[in-house]
Design a protein around this motif. Structure first.
Motif, PDB file in Angstrom:
ATOM      1  N   ASP A 163       0.823  -1.205   0.000  1.00 54.54           N
ATOM      2  CA  ASP A 163       0.000   0.000   0.000  1.00 54.54           C
ATOM      3  C   ASP A 163       0.863   1.264   0.000  1.00 54.54           C
ATOM      4  OD1 ASP A 163      -2.671   1.195   0.153  1.00 54.54           O
ATOM      5  OD2 ASP A 163      -2.046   1.872   2.136  1.00 54.54           O
ATOM      6  N   ARG A 166       1.956   2.168  -3.457  1.00 52.69           N
ATOM      7  CA  ARG A 166       0.826   2.238  -4.391  1.00 52.69           C
ATOM      8  C   ARG A 166       1.120   3.147  -5.587  1.00 52.69           C
ATOM      9  NH1 ARG A 166      -4.805   1.776  -3.890  1.00 52.69           N
ATOM     10  NH2 ARG A 166      -4.550   1.185  -1.697  1.00 52.69           N
ATOM     11  N   ASN A 167       1.613   4.346  -5.328  1.00 49.75           N
ATOM     12  CA  ASN A 167       1.846   5.298  -6.415  1.00 49.75           C
ATOM     13  C   ASN A 167       2.937   4.817  -7.369  1.00 49.75           C
ATOM     14  OD1 ASN A 167      -0.098   7.060  -5.418  1.00 49.75           O
ATOM     15  ND2 ASN A 167       1.376   8.206  -4.177  1.00 49.75           N
ATOM     16  N   LEU A 169       3.818   1.730  -7.930  1.00 51.60           N
ATOM     17  CA  LEU A 169       3.313   0.569  -8.670  1.00 51.60           C
ATOM     18  C   LEU A 169       2.367   1.002  -9.789  1.00 51.60           C
ATOM     19  CD1 LEU A 169       2.635  -1.856  -5.673  1.00 51.60           C
ATOM     20  CD2 LEU A 169       4.408  -2.110  -7.408  1.00 51.60           C
ATOM     21  N   SER A 170       1.578   2.024  -9.521  1.00 48.69           N
ATOM     22  CA  SER A 170       0.617   2.480 -10.538  1.00 48.69           C
ATOM     23  C   SER A 170       1.334   2.996 -11.784  1.00 48.69           C
ATOM     24  CB  SER A 170      -0.295   3.559  -9.964  1.00 48.69           C
ATOM     25  OG  SER A 170       0.428   4.744  -9.677  1.00 48.69           O
ATOM     26  N   LYS A 171       2.563   3.482 -11.622  1.00 49.06           N
ATOM     27  CA  LYS A 171       3.325   4.004 -12.757  1.00 49.06           C
ATOM     28  C   LYS A 171       3.743   2.904 -13.727  1.00 49.06           C
ATOM     29  CE  LYS A 171       5.222   7.993 -10.281  1.00 49.06           C
ATOM     30  NZ  LYS A 171       6.464   8.650  -9.781  1.00 49.06           N
ATOM     31  N   GLY A 173       1.731   0.123 -14.178  1.00 52.96           N
ATOM     32  CA  GLY A 173       0.535  -0.636 -14.555  1.00 52.96           C
ATOM     33  C   GLY A 173       0.007  -1.602 -13.523  1.00 52.96           C
ATOM     34  N   THR A 175      -2.050  -2.054  -9.964  1.00 47.89           N
ATOM     35  CA  THR A 175      -2.937  -1.391  -9.017  1.00 47.89           C
ATOM     36  C   THR A 175      -3.337  -2.369  -7.912  1.00 47.89           C
ATOM     37  OG1 THR A 175      -4.839  -1.930 -10.424  1.00 47.89           O
ATOM     38  CG2 THR A 175      -3.839   0.249 -10.688  1.00 47.89           C
ATOM     39  N   ASN A 177      -6.493  -3.688  -5.580  1.00 48.46           N
ATOM     40  CA  ASN A 177      -7.953  -3.659  -5.522  1.00 48.46           C
ATOM     41  C   ASN A 177      -8.447  -3.662  -4.075  1.00 48.46           C
ATOM     42  OD1 ASN A 177      -7.925  -6.328  -4.538  1.00 48.46           O
ATOM     43  ND2 ASN A 177      -8.349  -7.213  -6.538  1.00 48.46           N
ATOM     44  N   LEU A 182      -3.267  -7.568  -6.142  1.00 54.23           N
ATOM     45  CA  LEU A 182      -2.683  -6.784  -7.225  1.00 54.23           C
ATOM     46  C   LEU A 182      -3.359  -7.105  -8.551  1.00 54.23           C
ATOM     47  CD1 LEU A 182       1.122  -7.168  -6.356  1.00 54.23           C
ATOM     48  CD2 LEU A 182      -0.453  -5.341  -5.666  1.00 54.23           C
ATOM     49  N   ASN A 185      -2.215  -4.109 -15.615  1.00 52.55           N
ATOM     50  CA  ASN A 185      -2.600  -3.601 -16.921  1.00 52.55           C
ATOM     51  C   ASN A 185      -1.393  -3.818 -17.832  1.00 52.55           C
ATOM     52  OD1 ASN A 185      -2.869  -1.858 -19.216  1.00 52.55           O
ATOM     53  ND2 ASN A 185      -4.410  -0.679 -18.116  1.00 52.55           N
TER      54      ASN A 185
END
Length: 251
Positions: A163, A166-167, A169-171, A173, A175, A177, A182, A185
């Protein structure tokens, strides 16, 4: 299948009209009672009642193995196996060859012509990341089924670490839930900057390295618990409720 919780339930399931007292009662020293029990035994064998009694007995034994100690031990064994797989897939990403450009042949779908280009092996990278995510989610699932203190402590630590990242990891692809699992994308992964991927997955103190360390801790905790757990040994239900809710809470 209807729920069976006692021997009487098993007896009624297999033959509700059988009287088992003659089979289970102690024999008498008197010849008359002994002969009576012997005749009853013979009659039970002949009419199939004895076989049904045995089936009921062994079914009860199987049910007891699946509940209590047997079930918990099995879950702990699966937990260890899952954590070992997560460590392996996390360590596999810390491989320099993944993050170097290679000569790759590409075929034009229209002309069928093959050309050679230098690029990252995105198919191999994607496959490795998907394996890591699958193993991570498997550990989260298995931890949620246990009430073993040290396993849950390690699992909560792992989800908290994720957690916090999070930011980052989002870079690339990835995320998180609402079940703390995990999701990937693939298109976003392949468009991500390679330096961002290396920060997440390679080197000491990277996200993947920390997950690998925690997976080792979960494996060790599950192994110790499986070796020492007894049918009468139960961990605090209050602690289990608190930690389990943390693993499954919405983020």
């Amino acid at each position: 299948m209807s729920e069976i919780t006692s021997f009487s339930d098993y007896a009624s399931k297999y033959n509700s009209n059988i009287d088992f007292t003659a089979l289970l009662g102690s024999t008498s020293d008197t010849a008359s009672v002994g002969s009576s029990n012997l005749l009853a035994d013979c009659a039970s064998i002949k009419n199939g009642s004895y076989k049904k009694l045995l089936k009921a007995y062994y079914a009860m034994q199987d049910a007891e193995k699946l509940s209590g100690r047997g079930d918990t031990s099995q879950k702990l064994t699966l937990m260890k196996s899952g954590a070992d797989s997560l460590k392996k897939s996390a360590d596999a990403l810390d491989n320099d060859s993944f993050w170097e450009k290679k000569k790759i042949k590409k075929k034009d779908d229209t002309t069928g012509e093959e050309t050679e280009t230098e690029d990252y092996d995105w198919d191999t990278i994607t496959k490795a990341v998907k394996s890591f995510i699958k193993d991570y989610n498997d550990v989260v699932d298995k931890a949620g089924e246990l009430n073993t203190k040290n396993v849950l402590h390690n699992a909560v630590w792992m989800t908290n670490l994720t957690d916090k990242n999070r930011n980052m990891l989002s870079k690339i692809g990835i995320t998180i839930n609402k079940e703390n699992k995990l999701e990937l994308n693939e298109d976003a992964l392949k468009k991500a900057d390679i330096s961002s991927l290396k920060i997440v997955f390679t080197g000491y103190n990277s996200f993947a390295n920390k997950i690998s360390q925690k997976a080792a801790g979960i494996s060790s905790a599950a192994n110790r618990a499986a070796a020492t757990y007894t049918s009468s040994g139960a961990y605090s239900n209050t602690l289990f409720s608190l930690i389990s809710s943390k693993i499954n809470e919405e983020v």
